[in-house]
Design a protein around this motif. Sequence first.
Motif, PDB file in Angstrom:
ATOM      1  N   HIS A   1      39.672  32.246  37.268  1.00 27.48           N
ATOM      2  CA  HIS A   1      40.313  31.358  38.004  1.00 27.48           C
ATOM      3  C   HIS A   1      41.753  32.062  38.533  1.00 27.48           C
ATOM      4  N   CYS A   2      42.114  32.813  37.844  1.00 23.49           N
ATOM      5  CA  CYS A   2      43.573  33.416  38.168  1.00 23.49           C
ATOM      6  C   CYS A   2      43.468  34.719  38.900  1.00 23.49           C
ATOM      7  N   LEU A   3      42.553  35.716  38.758  1.00 23.09           N
ATOM      8  CA  LEU A   3      42.580  37.006  39.327  1.00 23.09           C
ATOM      9  C   LEU A   3      42.092  37.230  40.554  1.00 23.09           C
ATOM     10  N   TRP A   4      41.110  36.443  41.260  1.00 20.54           N
ATOM     11  CA  TRP A   4      40.749  36.669  42.349  1.00 20.54           C
ATOM     12  C   TRP A   4      42.028  36.328  43.820  1.00 20.54           C
ATOM     13  N   VAL A   5      41.769  37.030  44.694  1.00 18.59           N
ATOM     14  CA  VAL A   5      42.811  36.552  46.004  1.00 18.59           C
ATOM     15  C   VAL A   5      41.864  35.935  46.938  1.00 18.59           C
ATOM     16  N   ASP A   6      40.899  36.388  47.356  1.00 20.76           N
ATOM     17  CA  ASP A   6      40.073  35.805  48.366  1.00 20.76           C
ATOM     18  C   ASP A   6      39.009  35.196  47.499  1.00 20.76           C
ATOM     19  N   PRO A   7      38.529  33.927  47.862  1.00 18.27           N
ATOM     20  CA  PRO A   7      37.843  33.063  47.181  1.00 18.27           C
ATOM     21  C   PRO A   7      36.323  33.708  47.361  1.00 18.27           C
ATOM     22  N   ALA A   8      35.861  34.366  48.357  1.00 16.19           N
ATOM     23  CA  ALA A   8      34.740  35.095  48.093  1.00 16.19           C
ATOM     24  C   ALA A   8      34.473  36.206  47.290  1.00 16.19           C
ATOM     25  N   ASP A   9      35.563  36.517  46.459  1.00 20.78           N
ATOM     26  CA  ASP A   9      35.461  37.645  45.240  1.00 20.78           C
ATOM     27  C   ASP A   9      35.459  37.058  44.059  1.00 20.78           C
ATOM     28  N   ALA A  10      35.373  35.493  43.833  1.00 21.77           N
ATOM     29  CA  ALA A  10      35.599  34.902  42.902  1.00 21.77           C
ATOM     30  C   ALA A  10      34.209  35.025  41.833  1.00 21.77           C
ATOM     31  N   ASP A  11      32.878  35.051  42.425  1.00 23.69           N
ATOM     32  CA  ASP A  11      31.733  35.350  41.477  1.00 23.69           C
ATOM     33  C   ASP A  11      31.731  36.543  41.055  1.00 23.69           C
ATOM     34  N   ALA A  12      32.032  37.631  41.887  1.00 23.96           N
ATOM     35  CA  ALA A  12      32.100  39.124  41.265  1.00 23.96           C
ATOM     36  C   ALA A  12      32.946  39.114  40.372  1.00 23.96           C
ATOM     37  N   MET A  13      34.294  38.555  40.564  1.00 20.51           N
ATOM     38  CA  MET A  13      35.483  38.666  39.413  1.00 20.51           C
ATOM     39  C   MET A  13      34.976  38.290  38.118  1.00 20.51           C
ATOM     40  N   ASN A  14      34.182  37.068  38.297  1.00 23.36           N
ATOM     41  CA  ASN A  14      33.562  36.405  37.031  1.00 23.36           C
ATOM     42  C   ASN A  14      32.724  37.198  36.398  1.00 23.36           C
ATOM     43  N   GLU A  15      31.967  37.784  37.235  1.00 26.60           N
ATOM     44  CA  GLU A  15      30.687  38.564  36.544  1.00 26.60           C
ATOM     45  C   GLU A  15      31.355  39.796  35.952  1.00 26.60           C
ATOM     46  N   TRP A  16      32.385  40.403  36.410  1.00 22.40           N
ATOM     47  CA  TRP A  16      33.043  41.492  35.761  1.00 22.40           C
ATOM     48  C   TRP A  16      33.884  41.464  34.598  1.00 22.40           C
ATOM     49  N   ILE A  17      34.390  40.329  34.742  1.00 25.63           N
ATOM     50  CA  ILE A  17      35.230  39.651  33.450  1.00 25.63           C
ATOM     51  C   ILE A  17      34.299  39.521  32.163  1.00 25.63           C
ATOM     52  N   GLU A  18      32.933  38.944  32.524  1.00 27.14           N
ATOM     53  CA  GLU A  18      32.252  38.471  31.484  1.00 27.14           C
ATOM     54  C   GLU A  18      31.497  39.940  30.868  1.00 27.14           C
ATOM     55  N   LYS A  19      31.506  40.849  31.703  1.00 28.72           N
ATOM     56  CA  LYS A  19      30.725  41.964  31.264  1.00 28.72           C
ATOM     57  C   LYS A  19      31.866  42.764  30.595  1.00 28.72           C
ATOM     58  N   HIS A  20      33.045  42.866  30.706  1.00 22.76           N
ATOM     59  CA  HIS A  20      34.178  43.739  29.832  1.00 22.76           C
ATOM     60  C   HIS A  20      35.074  43.137  29.157  1.00 22.76           C
ATOM     61  N   ALA A  21      34.851  41.549  28.723  1.00 20.98           N
ATOM     62  CA  ALA A  21      35.916  40.920  28.052  1.00 20.98           C
ATOM     63  C   ALA A  21      35.578  41.243  26.738  1.00 20.98           C
ATOM     64  N   LEU A  22      34.502  41.526  26.111  1.00 24.70           N
ATOM     65  CA  LEU A  22      34.118  41.931  24.696  1.00 24.70           C
ATOM     66  C   LEU A  22      34.612  43.350  24.484  1.00 24.70           C
ATOM     67  N   PRO A  23      35.577  43.410  23.580  1.00 23.07           N
ATOM     68  CA  PRO A  23      36.139  44.983  23.110  1.00 23.07           C
ATOM     69  C   PRO A  23      35.238  45.667  22.272  1.00 23.07           C
ATOM     70  N   ASP A  24      34.920  46.859  22.085  1.00 20.28           N
ATOM     71  CA  ASP A  24      34.001  47.646  21.455  1.00 20.28           C
ATOM     72  C   ASP A  24      34.381  47.761  19.963  1.00 20.28           C
ATOM     73  N   GLY A  25      35.834  47.379  19.737  1.00 18.39           N
ATOM     74  CA  GLY A  25      36.184  47.453  18.230  1.00 18.39           C
ATOM     75  C   GLY A  25      36.602  48.868  17.766  1.00 18.39           C
ATOM     76  N   GLY A  26      36.456  49.752  18.687  1.00 14.42           N
ATOM     77  CA  GLY A  26      36.630  51.249  18.164  1.00 14.42           C
ATOM     78  C   GLY A  26      35.647  51.698  17.275  1.00 14.42           C
ATOM     79  N   ALA A  27      34.414  51.092  17.313  1.00 13.27           N
ATOM     80  CA  ALA A  27      33.329  51.674  16.216  1.00 13.27           C
ATOM     81  C   ALA A  27      33.073  53.004  16.674  1.00 13.27           C
ATOM     82  N   GLU A  28      32.926  53.512  17.671  1.00 12.54           N
ATOM     83  CA  GLU A  28      32.640  54.973  18.021  1.00 12.54           C
ATOM     84  C   GLU A  28      33.649  55.775  17.279  1.00 12.54           C
TER      85      GLU A  28
END
Length: 239
Positions: free
Chosen positions: A14-41
């Motif tokens: 709800h904070c990062l998009w500028v154009d409302p049309a980008d909101a869904d894509a932004m939401n999808e990107w955040i959900e995909k990258h929100a979880l850190p890998d924890g440095g396991a590798e």
Amino acid sequence: GAVSVTDCVAVLPHCLWVDPADADAMNEWIEKHALPDGGAEQIGYLLTSIHRRAEALADTKSEAGEGLSSGAASDRDELETAREALLRETAALSAAALDATAQMQTHVTSITNADEHVFLAPADAARIRQQLLPQASARLQRLCAFAVSAVTLQRALEHPRWADAVSSLAEDVAGDVNSEYKSHSAEAEGDGEGLPAEILALSRKQAKSKLDPETFKQWKKETKARSRLQGQNGEGDDY
């Protein structure tokens, strides 16, 4: 308190998009990258390297045998200096692995309780839990395995008969580091089969309220199978 994974997926879209049309894509990107890998590798690579060096150092000491007790003091000092340096590295890695494990456990708990987040609708919380919990649980298992291995090696290097202690770990622990890394790498990306342990640990009431119908059906199937394996047929018949 600290910002959680669920805070990120609930608020950032709800904070990062500028154009409302980008909101869904932004939401999808955040959900995909929100979880850190924890440095396991990185932890896995470092742990494998330290195990190999510790084993090589233990072999050197064992091959020298009694000669060290009557040999030059410089040889004994060199081995002891190498052991102390390796112990410091192992202790630092143990601390890092334990810290990473604790942080990932926080993420697992946060995702498990996503439906309690004030800014997440029930449907969004269920989706987030279904998408991220398997990944978070698999990464937690990897980090736990690495932390146990690192601490075990640290204790071996601290032992008075450290060379014997390290050698005894060579097959039981050092080999397990690579197998643990490989077995969980696919699961960490969400490709593993079956429900994660965090979901299977839920009570029936919690599972029914938190999980979607398909996942709840799978939960009943897997918990019943687990109960049978444990010889708890009476408990399994209740599901």
